[in-house]
Design an enzyme around this catalytic site. Structure first.
Site, PDB file in Angstrom:
ATOM      1  N   PRO A  87       0.823  -1.206   0.000  1.00 54.21           N
ATOM      2  CA  PRO A  87       0.000   0.000   0.000  1.00 54.21           C
ATOM      3  C   PRO A  87       0.866   1.270   0.000  1.00 54.21           C
ATOM      4  CG  PRO A  87      -0.313  -1.272   2.039  1.00 54.21           C
ATOM      5  CD  PRO A  87       0.580  -2.078   1.151  1.00 54.21           C
ATOM      6  N   VAL A  88       0.416   2.276  -0.744  1.00 55.98           N
ATOM      7  CA  VAL A  88       1.211   3.504  -0.944  1.00 55.98           C
ATOM      8  C   VAL A  88       1.099   4.406   0.286  1.00 55.98           C
ATOM      9  CG1 VAL A  88       1.444   5.563  -2.392  1.00 55.98           C
ATOM     10  CG2 VAL A  88       0.759   3.377  -3.421  1.00 55.98           C
ATOM     11  N   LEU A  92       5.250   0.880   4.950  1.00 54.02           N
ATOM     12  CA  LEU A  92       5.816  -0.427   4.567  1.00 54.02           C
ATOM     13  C   LEU A  92       6.888  -0.288   3.494  1.00 54.02           C
ATOM     14  CD1 LEU A  92       2.530  -2.559   4.496  1.00 54.02           C
ATOM     15  CD2 LEU A  92       4.188  -2.326   6.350  1.00 54.02           C
ATOM     16  N   GLY A  93       7.390   0.947   3.321  1.00 56.77           N
ATOM     17  CA  GLY A  93       8.503   1.135   2.402  1.00 56.77           C
ATOM     18  C   GLY A  93       8.109   1.128   0.931  1.00 56.77           C
ATOM     19  N   ALA A  96      10.638   3.142  -1.143  1.00 60.59           N
ATOM     20  CA  ALA A  96      11.923   2.463  -1.357  1.00 60.59           C
ATOM     21  C   ALA A  96      11.757   1.329  -2.366  1.00 60.59           C
ATOM     22  CB  ALA A  96      12.457   1.921  -0.035  1.00 60.59           C
ATOM     23  N   ASP A 138      15.526   2.055   4.502  1.00 61.57           N
ATOM     24  CA  ASP A 138      14.504   1.430   3.661  1.00 61.57           C
ATOM     25  C   ASP A 138      15.108   0.942   2.348  1.00 61.57           C
ATOM     26  OD1 ASP A 138      13.081   2.595   5.713  1.00 61.57           O
ATOM     27  OD2 ASP A 138      11.469   3.354   4.448  1.00 61.57           O
TER      28      ASP A 138
HETATM   29  N1  ATP Z   1       3.051   1.635  -6.444  1.00 59.59           N
HETATM   30  C1  ATP Z   1       3.549   2.863  -6.569  1.00 59.59           C
HETATM   31  N2  ATP Z   1       3.540   3.481  -7.768  1.00 59.59           N
HETATM   32  C2  ATP Z   1       4.043   4.715  -7.899  1.00 59.59           C
HETATM   33  N3  ATP Z   1       4.576   5.447  -6.903  1.00 59.59           N
HETATM   34  C3  ATP Z   1       4.608   4.895  -5.694  1.00 59.59           C
HETATM   35  C4  ATP Z   1       4.108   3.579  -5.466  1.00 59.59           C
HETATM   36  N4  ATP Z   1       4.278   3.283  -4.168  1.00 59.59           N
HETATM   37  C5  ATP Z   1       4.857   4.376  -3.611  1.00 59.59           C
HETATM   38  N5  ATP Z   1       5.052   5.348  -4.506  1.00 59.59           N
HETATM   39  C6  ATP Z   1       5.621   6.687  -4.235  1.00 59.59           C
HETATM   40  O1  ATP Z   1       6.015   6.748  -2.876  1.00 59.59           O
HETATM   41  C7  ATP Z   1       5.244   7.750  -2.159  1.00 59.59           C
HETATM   42  C8  ATP Z   1       4.968   7.278  -0.749  1.00 59.59           C
HETATM   43  O2  ATP Z   1       6.188   7.241  -0.067  1.00 59.59           O
HETATM   44  P1  ATP Z   1       6.321   7.519   1.481  1.00 59.59           P
HETATM   45  O3  ATP Z   1       7.766   7.417   1.816  1.00 59.59           O
HETATM   46  O4  ATP Z   1       5.597   8.760   1.885  1.00 59.59           O
HETATM   47  O5  ATP Z   1       5.513   6.288   2.137  1.00 59.59           O
HETATM   48  P2  ATP Z   1       5.996   4.787   2.350  1.00 59.59           P
HETATM   49  O6  ATP Z   1       7.298   4.579   1.678  1.00 59.59           O
HETATM   50  O7  ATP Z   1       4.858   3.915   1.980  1.00 59.59           O
HETATM   51  O8  ATP Z   1       6.160   4.722   3.927  1.00 59.59           O
HETATM   52  P3  ATP Z   1       7.554   4.671   4.789  1.00 59.59           P
HETATM   53  O9  ATP Z   1       8.515   5.577   4.109  1.00 59.59           O
HETATM   54  O10 ATP Z   1       7.128   5.185   6.138  1.00 59.59           O
HETATM   55  O11 ATP Z   1       7.927   3.245   4.817  1.00 59.59           O
HETATM   56  C9  ATP Z   1       4.000   7.945  -3.003  1.00 59.59           C
HETATM   57  O12 ATP Z   1       3.433   9.217  -2.782  1.00 59.59           O
HETATM   58  C10 ATP Z   1       4.556   7.776  -4.417  1.00 59.59           C
HETATM   59  O13 ATP Z   1       5.239   8.949  -4.822  1.00 59.59           O
HETATM   60  C1  MEV Z   2      10.692   7.684   9.332  1.00 62.66           C
HETATM   61  C2  MEV Z   2      11.868   6.944   8.699  1.00 62.66           C
HETATM   62  O1  MEV Z   2      12.835   6.679   9.733  1.00 62.66           O
HETATM   63  C3  MEV Z   2      11.432   5.581   8.173  1.00 62.66           C
HETATM   64  C4  MEV Z   2      10.455   5.578   7.046  1.00 62.66           C
HETATM   65  O2  MEV Z   2      10.193   4.249   6.643  1.00 62.66           O
HETATM   66  C5  MEV Z   2      12.475   7.817   7.620  1.00 62.66           C
HETATM   67  C6  MEV Z   2      13.819   7.318   7.127  1.00 62.66           C
HETATM   68  O3  MEV Z   2      14.474   6.510   7.791  1.00 62.66           O
HETATM   69  O4  MEV Z   2      14.230   7.807   6.046  1.00 62.66           O
HETATM   70 MG    MG Z   3       9.010   5.789   2.151  1.00 66.83          MG
END
Ligand code: ATP
Ligand code: MEV
Ligand code: MG
Length: 303
Positions: A87-88, A92-93, A96, A138
């Site tokens: 999920p975006v 859950l990264g 990354a 990540d």
């Molecule tokens: N399936 C996807 N297709 C395109 N872009 C994506 C997709 N998944 C993530 N992204 C990009 O990554 C952004 C989300 O990243 P963000 O770092 O805020 O959250 P996360 O990586 O899910 O959480 P965290 O960094 O806490 O693990 C989205 O707004 C989009 O730009």
């Molecule tokens: C919140 C954070 O520590 C983890 C995001 O998955 C940011 C980072 O390490 O870049």
């Molecule tokens: Mg992220």
């Protein structure tokens, strides 16, 4: 068409504090993002977020990867298609995984011969550019797979128990949450500094516990880590309710994973209690994903 995939991740300990140089322990999980690339006249990026060209609003991470490859190759056009189980904006990264899978796919298409360390480094540069401040966690764990201690880049034993994720389905932007913590730290450095150091201590103490598979103690540390994440303002009512639901129904421990503010929590649990933990999180209103740790990092899937 070349397809590469990369896994999502959960933090056992240390998110946010790791941005300040504290240690963290992060674990790749068996939900993946797949990126397919093929030759084209212009750049097209298509995902659940839409279809664009280079576009830093909709596809900032993938656009930054394309720009980075343009610095080292004669890349003009490419078609990029993203299909993700992660999920975006959920902790859950997802950012990354999409970044690392795109780097590997373009590397394979263009024959740039990047090693895994090069892929992780390029991914980190992209996360820093888009996120503002970003740790290497990540992008490193999603490149290498397994359980990794950062900043040492040390591999720990794979987690051998149930992992239950509860998604609040509240979108959270890691960039914003990292900026909020920075603001709090600027306002109250004497208070927040020691909290970040204590979060770092979870990994120092937890490393041996992970390697000896003492999940009762790992769970206790995760619960303490959760309290400290609440203290730095990255919790929310739903995340608290899911963590208590998990702990009261057989989990060893439960906490936010990733940036927080919404997104997901993770519980570790004996495999025979996974169903109870999942049902309790669902009853509290969470969308549940039951998964396992994986040692499979970024990889080519097909061509
Ligand atoms: N399936 C996807 N297709 C395109 N872009 C994506 C997709 N998944 C993530 N992204 C990009 O990554 C952004 C989300 O990243 P963000 O770092 O805020 O959250 P996360 O990586 O899910 O959480 P965290 O960094 O806490 O693990 C989205 O707004 C989009 O730009
Ligand atoms: C919140 C954070 O520590 C983890 C995001 O998955 C940011 C980072 O390490 O870049
Ligand atoms: Mg992220």
């Amino acid at each position: 068409m070349i397809t590469c995939s990369a896994p999502g991740k959960v933090y056992l300990f240390g998110e946010h504090a790791v941005v300040y140089g504290e240690p963290a322990v992060c674990c790749a999980v068996d939900i993946r993002t797949r990126v397919s690339v093929g030759p084209a006249d212009s750049v097209t990026i298509s995902s659940s977020l839409g279809t664009t060209g280079i576009d830093f609003e909709t596809h900032p991470y993938v656009s930054a990867v394309v720009e980075r490859f343009r610095e080292i190759t004669s890349l003009e056009g490419v078609s990029i298609r993203i299909v993700s189980e992660i999920p975006v904006g959920s902790g859950l990264g997802s950012s990354a995984a999409v970044t690392i899978a795109t780097i590997k796919a373009l590397d394979t298409l263009l024959g740039t011969g990047l090693e895994l360390d090069d892929i992780a480094r390029m991914g980190h540069e992209v996360e820093q550019r888009i996120q503002g401040a970003a740790s290497q966690t990540d992008t490193y764990v999603c490149t290498m797979g397994g359980v990794v201690m950062i900043p040492q880049r040390k591999g720990l034993d794979l987690i051998d128990c149930g992992l239950v994720i509860g998604n609040t389905n509240i979108f959270s932007s890691t960039k914003e949450l990292v900026a909020n913590v920075a603001e709090l730290n600027e306002s109250f450095p004497e208070v927040i500094g020691p909290v970040l150091s204590s979060i770092g201590m979870m990994s120092t103490v937890g490393e041996d516990l992970v390697n000896s598979k003492d999940y009762v103690s790992v769970g206790k540390l995760m619960n303490i880590n959760q309290g400290l994440l609440d203290a730095i303002g990255v919790g929310c009512a739903e995340l608290s309710s899911f963590t208590y639901a998990a702990r009261n129904n057989g989990a060893y421990g439960a906490k936010i994973t990733g940036a927080g503010g919404g997104g997901c929590m993770v519980a570790i649990a004996p495999r025979e209690r996974v169903d109870d933990v999942a049902a309790a999180i669902a009853a509290a209103g969470g969308e549940v994903v039951v998964t396992e740790a994986t040692d499979i990092g970024v990889r080519e899937e097909s061509r």
